[in-house]
Design a protein around this motif. Sequence first.
Motif, short mmCIF file in Angstrom:
data_model
loop_
_atom_site.label_atom_id
_atom_site.label_comp_id
_atom_site.label_asym_id
_atom_site.label_seq_id
_atom_site.Cartn_x
_atom_site.Cartn_y
_atom_site.Cartn_z
N UNK A 30 -5.32 2.84 -8.42
CA UNK A 30 -4.28 2.85 -7.40
C UNK A 30 -4.89 3.13 -6.02
N UNK A 31 -5.83 4.07 -5.95
CA UNK A 31 -6.49 4.39 -4.68
C UNK A 31 -7.27 3.19 -4.16
N UNK A 32 -7.98 2.52 -5.05
CA UNK A 32 -8.74 1.33 -4.67
C UNK A 32 -7.80 0.24 -4.15
N UNK A 33 -6.67 0.06 -4.79
CA UNK A 33 -5.69 -0.94 -4.34
C UNK A 33 -5.15 -0.61 -2.96
N UNK A 34 -4.88 0.66 -2.71
CA UNK A 34 -4.38 1.09 -1.40
C UNK A 34 -5.42 0.79 -0.33
N UNK A 71 4.13 13.55 -12.66
CA UNK A 71 4.50 13.50 -14.07
C UNK A 71 3.30 13.56 -15.01
N UNK A 72 2.14 13.03 -14.59
CA UNK A 72 1.01 12.94 -15.50
C UNK A 72 -0.29 13.02 -14.72
N UNK A 73 -1.00 14.11 -14.82
CA UNK A 73 -2.25 14.29 -14.10
C UNK A 73 -3.48 13.94 -14.92
N UNK A 74 -3.31 13.48 -16.14
CA UNK A 74 -4.44 13.33 -17.04
C UNK A 74 -5.18 11.99 -16.94
N UNK A 75 -4.59 10.95 -16.35
CA UNK A 75 -5.20 9.63 -16.37
C UNK A 75 -5.92 9.35 -15.04
N UNK A 76 -7.20 9.70 -14.97
CA UNK A 76 -8.00 9.53 -13.75
C UNK A 76 -8.24 8.06 -13.43
N UNK A 77 -8.43 7.23 -14.44
CA UNK A 77 -8.72 5.81 -14.21
C UNK A 77 -7.55 5.11 -13.49
N UNK A 78 -6.33 5.42 -13.85
CA UNK A 78 -5.17 4.82 -13.20
C UNK A 78 -5.08 5.27 -11.74
N UNK A 79 -5.35 6.54 -11.50
CA UNK A 79 -5.32 7.07 -10.13
C UNK A 79 -6.40 6.39 -9.28
N UNK A 80 -7.59 6.21 -9.83
CA UNK A 80 -8.69 5.55 -9.10
C UNK A 80 -8.34 4.10 -8.78
N UNK A 100 0.83 -1.20 0.00
CA UNK A 100 0.00 0.00 0.00
C UNK A 100 0.87 1.25 0.00
N UNK A 101 1.91 1.25 0.82
CA UNK A 101 2.83 2.39 0.84
C UNK A 101 3.53 2.56 -0.51
N UNK A 102 3.94 1.44 -1.11
CA UNK A 102 4.57 1.50 -2.43
C UNK A 102 3.65 2.08 -3.48
N UNK A 103 2.39 1.71 -3.44
CA UNK A 103 1.41 2.25 -4.39
C UNK A 103 1.19 3.74 -4.15
N UNK A 104 1.17 4.14 -2.90
CA UNK A 104 1.02 5.57 -2.59
C UNK A 104 2.19 6.36 -3.15
N UNK A 105 3.40 5.86 -2.94
CA UNK A 105 4.59 6.54 -3.46
C UNK A 105 4.57 6.56 -4.99
N UNK A 106 4.25 5.41 -5.60
CA UNK A 106 4.20 5.35 -7.07
C UNK A 106 3.11 6.28 -7.60
N UNK A 107 1.97 6.34 -6.91
CA UNK A 107 0.88 7.22 -7.33
C UNK A 107 1.29 8.68 -7.24
N UNK A 108 2.00 9.02 -6.18
CA UNK A 108 2.47 10.39 -6.01
C UNK A 108 3.44 10.77 -7.14
N UNK A 109 4.38 9.87 -7.41
CA UNK A 109 5.33 10.15 -8.49
C UNK A 109 4.63 10.20 -9.85
N UNK A 110 3.66 9.33 -10.06
CA UNK A 110 2.92 9.30 -11.32
C UNK A 110 2.12 10.58 -11.49
#
Length: 178
Positions: A52-56, A41-50, A28-38
Motif C-alpha cells: 500500500x505504501x509503495x502504491x501511494x 483492525x490488523x497490524x500483523x500483515x507487513x507485506x500488505x502495508x508495504x 493515493x488518498x484512498x489507499x492512505x485511508x484504507x491503509x489507516x483503517x486496515x
Amino acid sequence: MKEDYISIAETPKPLWQTIIAALAFTAALGIIIASFLYNILNLSNFKTIATMTESVIYLTAIGIGFSRQKRIYVDIKASKFKTATEIGPFKIGKWTTINNYEYVSIFLQLLADGTYIFEVNLWYNNNKHFKLYEKDNFEDALNIAYNLSEELNIDLLDATIANDYKWIDKEALKQKVI
C-alpha cells in the motif's frame, strides 16, 4: 491595480493531464485511508502495508508529474526573480536578486533528439542570463520576450539565426501586432 511582479508560466496543462493527476492523487488518498483503517483492525500483515505504501508513492509521483508547472516571477520594484515549481496551490522556489537588466533575447536551441526549441533569456550584470521560457513556437516565445522587454524597458534581441543577431525594432513590432 498593477502587480509589482511579472509572472511567466508554461502553457497550461491539457485537461486530460489534469484529470489523470486528480485520479492519481485521489487513488493515493484512498489507499492512505484504507491503509489507516486496515492498520487499526490488523497490524500483523507487513507485506500488505508495504504494498500500500509503495502504491501511494507511485500514485503521488504520477500525480505530481501530471500536475507540476514551472512559473517564473520577476519582481520589477525589488529587482528579483524566482523560478517556482507549482503543484496546485503549493509553490517551491527562491527569490534571487537581479542587478542591471540589460536585454531579453530569443534564440534557437538544438535538442538532443534533433528538434529545435526557442528559448527566451533575460540578460543582466554584463554577462549573466536567466532562462525564462522555452517553447517550440516562435510567436509564443516572441510574445513573452516582447512583453517582458516592454515591462522592464530594455532591448529585445533576435538570436535565432546563428552569428546573425539582430536587435528587434519594438515600435515596428508593436505596429504589426496592433
